[in-house]
Design a protein around this motif. Sequence first.
Motif, PDB file in Angstrom:
ATOM      1  N   ARG A  76      -2.509 -20.411 -15.523  1.00 29.18           N
ATOM      2  CA  ARG A  76      -2.798 -20.617 -14.103  1.00 29.18           C
ATOM      3  C   ARG A  76      -3.374 -22.013 -13.918  1.00 29.18           C
ATOM      4  NH1 ARG A  76      -5.787 -16.214 -15.043  1.00 29.18           N
ATOM      5  NH2 ARG A  76      -4.849 -15.153 -13.244  1.00 29.18           N
ATOM      6  N   VAL A  77      -3.399 -22.483 -12.695  1.00 29.49           N
ATOM      7  CA  VAL A  77      -4.014 -23.763 -12.367  1.00 29.49           C
ATOM      8  C   VAL A  77      -5.464 -23.506 -11.994  1.00 29.49           C
ATOM      9  CG1 VAL A  77      -4.038 -25.717 -10.776  1.00 29.49           C
ATOM     10  CG2 VAL A  77      -1.857 -24.825 -11.624  1.00 29.49           C
ATOM     11  N   ASP A  78      -6.379 -24.058 -12.773  1.00 32.37           N
ATOM     12  CA  ASP A  78      -7.807 -23.849 -12.540  1.00 32.37           C
ATOM     13  C   ASP A  78      -8.514 -25.188 -12.687  1.00 32.37           C
ATOM     14  OD1 ASP A  78     -10.409 -23.060 -12.318  1.00 32.37           O
ATOM     15  OD2 ASP A  78     -10.286 -21.445 -13.794  1.00 32.37           O
ATOM     16  N   PHE A  79      -8.935 -25.751 -11.566  1.00 26.88           N
ATOM     17  CA  PHE A  79      -9.632 -27.038 -11.583  1.00 26.88           C
ATOM     18  C   PHE A  79     -11.142 -26.885 -11.705  1.00 26.88           C
ATOM     19  CE2 PHE A  79      -5.772 -28.010  -8.959  1.00 26.88           C
ATOM     20  CZ  PHE A  79      -5.177 -28.868  -9.877  1.00 26.88           C
ATOM     21  N   LEU A  80     -11.622 -25.644 -11.838  1.00 22.53           N
ATOM     22  CA  LEU A  80     -13.064 -25.401 -11.822  1.00 22.53           C
ATOM     23  C   LEU A  80     -13.652 -25.074 -13.188  1.00 22.53           C
ATOM     24  CD1 LEU A  80     -13.238 -23.191  -8.595  1.00 22.53           C
ATOM     25  CD2 LEU A  80     -13.580 -25.662  -8.803  1.00 22.53           C
ATOM     26  N   ALA A  81     -12.813 -24.692 -14.146  1.00 22.53           N
ATOM     27  CA  ALA A  81     -13.341 -24.235 -15.436  1.00 22.53           C
ATOM     28  C   ALA A  81     -12.411 -24.659 -16.561  1.00 22.53           C
ATOM     29  CB  ALA A  81     -13.499 -22.704 -15.424  1.00 22.53           C
ATOM     30  N   GLY A  82     -12.821 -24.315 -17.781  1.00 19.86           N
ATOM     31  CA  GLY A  82     -11.977 -24.551 -18.939  1.00 19.86           C
ATOM     32  C   GLY A  82     -11.839 -26.019 -19.311  1.00 19.86           C
ATOM     33  N   ALA A  83     -10.683 -26.363 -19.895  1.00 18.54           N
ATOM     34  CA  ALA A  83     -10.460 -27.705 -20.399  1.00 18.54           C
ATOM     35  C   ALA A  83     -10.492 -28.758 -19.307  1.00 18.54           C
ATOM     36  CB  ALA A  83      -9.121 -27.758 -21.142  1.00 18.54           C
ATOM     37  N   VAL A  84     -10.036 -28.395 -18.107  1.00 15.74           N
ATOM     38  CA  VAL A  84     -10.024 -29.347 -16.997  1.00 15.74           C
ATOM     39  C   VAL A  84     -11.445 -29.730 -16.600  1.00 15.74           C
ATOM     40  CG1 VAL A  84      -9.364 -29.682 -14.591  1.00 15.74           C
ATOM     41  CG2 VAL A  84      -7.802 -28.524 -16.154  1.00 15.74           C
ATOM     42  N   ARG A  87     -13.034 -31.907 -19.346  1.00 19.22           N
ATOM     43  CA  ARG A  87     -12.547 -33.288 -19.324  1.00 19.22           C
ATOM     44  C   ARG A  87     -13.165 -34.075 -18.182  1.00 19.22           C
ATOM     45  NH1 ARG A  87      -6.152 -35.163 -19.091  1.00 19.22           N
ATOM     46  NH2 ARG A  87      -6.522 -37.401 -19.325  1.00 19.22           N
ATOM     47  N   ARG A  88     -13.371 -33.408 -17.039  1.00 23.74           N
ATOM     48  CA  ARG A  88     -13.998 -34.095 -15.909  1.00 23.74           C
ATOM     49  C   ARG A  88     -15.400 -34.554 -16.256  1.00 23.74           C
ATOM     50  NH1 ARG A  88     -17.280 -32.191 -11.835  1.00 23.74           N
ATOM     51  NH2 ARG A  88     -16.903 -30.016 -12.417  1.00 23.74           N
ATOM     52  N   ARG A  89     -16.122 -33.729 -17.001  1.00 20.90           N
ATOM     53  CA  ARG A  89     -17.515 -34.054 -17.317  1.00 20.90           C
ATOM     54  C   ARG A  89     -17.652 -34.982 -18.517  1.00 20.90           C
ATOM     55  NH1 ARG A  89     -17.980 -28.246 -16.306  1.00 20.90           N
ATOM     56  NH2 ARG A  89     -19.044 -27.902 -14.321  1.00 20.90           N
ATOM     57  N   PHE A  90     -16.785 -34.819 -19.519  1.00 21.98           N
ATOM     58  CA  PHE A  90     -16.987 -35.526 -20.787  1.00 21.98           C
ATOM     59  C   PHE A  90     -15.763 -36.313 -21.255  1.00 21.98           C
ATOM     60  CE2 PHE A  90     -19.307 -31.406 -20.897  1.00 21.98           C
ATOM     61  CZ  PHE A  90     -20.600 -31.902 -20.772  1.00 21.98           C
ATOM     62  N   GLY A  91     -14.788 -36.515 -20.383  1.00 22.21           N
ATOM     63  CA  GLY A  91     -13.528 -37.111 -20.808  1.00 22.21           C
ATOM     64  C   GLY A  91     -13.511 -38.618 -20.959  1.00 22.21           C
ATOM     65  N   GLY A  92     -14.565 -39.301 -20.590  1.00 16.12           N
ATOM     66  CA  GLY A  92     -14.599 -40.743 -20.802  1.00 16.12           C
ATOM     67  C   GLY A  92     -14.420 -41.575 -19.542  1.00 16.12           C
ATOM     68  N   GLY A  93     -14.267 -40.924 -18.392  1.00 18.18           N
ATOM     69  CA  GLY A  93     -14.210 -41.659 -17.130  1.00 18.18           C
ATOM     70  C   GLY A  93     -13.108 -42.705 -17.108  1.00 18.18           C
ATOM     71  N   GLY A 120      -0.894 -30.193 -12.735  1.00 15.25           N
ATOM     72  CA  GLY A 120      -1.784 -31.057 -11.980  1.00 15.25           C
ATOM     73  C   GLY A 120      -2.961 -31.638 -12.736  1.00 15.25           C
ATOM     74  N   ARG A 121      -2.969 -31.522 -14.043  1.00 21.79           N
ATOM     75  CA  ARG A 121      -4.166 -31.939 -14.792  1.00 21.79           C
ATOM     76  C   ARG A 121      -4.363 -33.448 -14.784  1.00 21.79           C
ATOM     77  NH1 ARG A 121      -3.341 -27.616 -19.764  1.00 21.79           N
ATOM     78  NH2 ARG A 121      -3.998 -25.779 -18.558  1.00 21.79           N
ATOM     79  N   ASP A 122      -3.296 -34.212 -15.004  1.00 20.41           N
ATOM     80  CA  ASP A 122      -3.450 -35.668 -14.956  1.00 20.41           C
ATOM     81  C   ASP A 122      -3.745 -36.144 -13.544  1.00 20.41           C
ATOM     82  OD1 ASP A 122      -3.101 -35.964 -17.676  1.00 20.41           O
ATOM     83  OD2 ASP A 122      -0.961 -36.422 -17.551  1.00 20.41           O
ATOM     84  N   SER A 123      -3.139 -35.515 -12.550  1.00 17.18           N
ATOM     85  CA  SER A 123      -3.442 -35.861 -11.160  1.00 17.18           C
ATOM     86  C   SER A 123      -4.914 -35.634 -10.853  1.00 17.18           C
ATOM     87  CB  SER A 123      -2.584 -35.018 -10.208  1.00 17.18           C
ATOM     88  OG  SER A 123      -1.236 -35.408 -10.232  1.00 17.18           O
ATOM     89  N   PHE A 124      -5.463 -34.546 -11.370  1.00 11.43           N
ATOM     90  CA  PHE A 124      -6.877 -34.236 -11.144  1.00 11.43           C
ATOM     91  C   PHE A 124      -7.774 -35.282 -11.795  1.00 11.43           C
ATOM     92  CE2 PHE A 124     -10.827 -31.893 -12.222  1.00 11.43           C
ATOM     93  CZ  PHE A 124     -11.213 -31.513 -10.937  1.00 11.43           C
ATOM     94  N   VAL A 125      -7.415 -35.734 -12.977  1.00 11.57           N
ATOM     95  CA  VAL A 125      -8.186 -36.791 -13.644  1.00 11.57           C
ATOM     96  C   VAL A 125      -8.199 -38.050 -12.789  1.00 11.57           C
ATOM     97  CG1 VAL A 125      -8.247 -38.352 -15.625  1.00 11.57           C
ATOM     98  CG2 VAL A 125      -7.844 -35.923 -15.984  1.00 11.57           C
TER      99      VAL A 125
END
Length: 270
Positions: A76-84, A87-93, A120-125
């Motif tokens: 599923r698409v989940d922008f609130l939890a998991g790997a996404v 990455r938002r918090r610790f992915g290197g900005g 949508g993961r790269d788009s979210f980044v």
Amino acid sequence: MVADSSCPLSELSLQLWPESEADCERAKQLADQLQLSICPVGTDPQQLGDVAMLLSVGSQGLALQQTGPKAPGPVRVDFLAGAVAHRRRFGGGSGQQIAKAIGIKPGVRPRVADLTAGLGRDSFVLAGLGCEVQMVERMPVVALLLEDGLRRAAFDPEVGEIIARMRLYQGAASQWLEDCDPHPEVVYLDPMFPHSSKSAQVKKEMLLFRTLVGADEDADELLELALAKAEYRVVVKRPRKAPTLGSRKPSYSLEGKSGRFDIYTLKAMK
């Protein structure tokens, strides 16, 4: 990923699956929209032999579920939890390779068209780094997953501002490029690479996408269209040892451990 929507969904052995009685009305609406049949409530995905995949409708939103013994879990698409979220918090900005490839730098946040949106993961980044991102996905089921994920995340206090910078178009990328105004400053492509029998087991998401949409046979053509429409550059994400699209040599590449970004510069970014 670019998907060939010319193939009817019914031919992909896909059915709707309401997880509870409360989900039946929504499942019926989607079944009518996609022209799919519905599995009964209580169906066990591991016991199905004549249906390859289920589009489940439940309390956590929409998900794609493979069937059969030892089938992997739902996607599923989940922008609130998991790997996404991690990455938002610790992915290197802005130090991430994708940010460098797109051209993000102090004071520069280009408008990006992700023509192969997938989950949508790269788009979210990129949206999380401040870019306005237009996502294009021509496979109706994948676009529904994206739409569902965007809807569930839109009012979250942490990521709602990011979601507001993401827009979704369901249809052919070539048509979107013809109609877009203004043209995107940067076009981003991540086409599905043909699977090699010698490669390691792929993630369940990629395995599911290959089952659902196959390889992107028109990726070379899409690159040419993107080069004609982008203002500043086109960025193509590739496996590290994969050939370039259309045998076109990029202006330069950024290479990582397993992948690389081929950058085709058209003019200096302001």
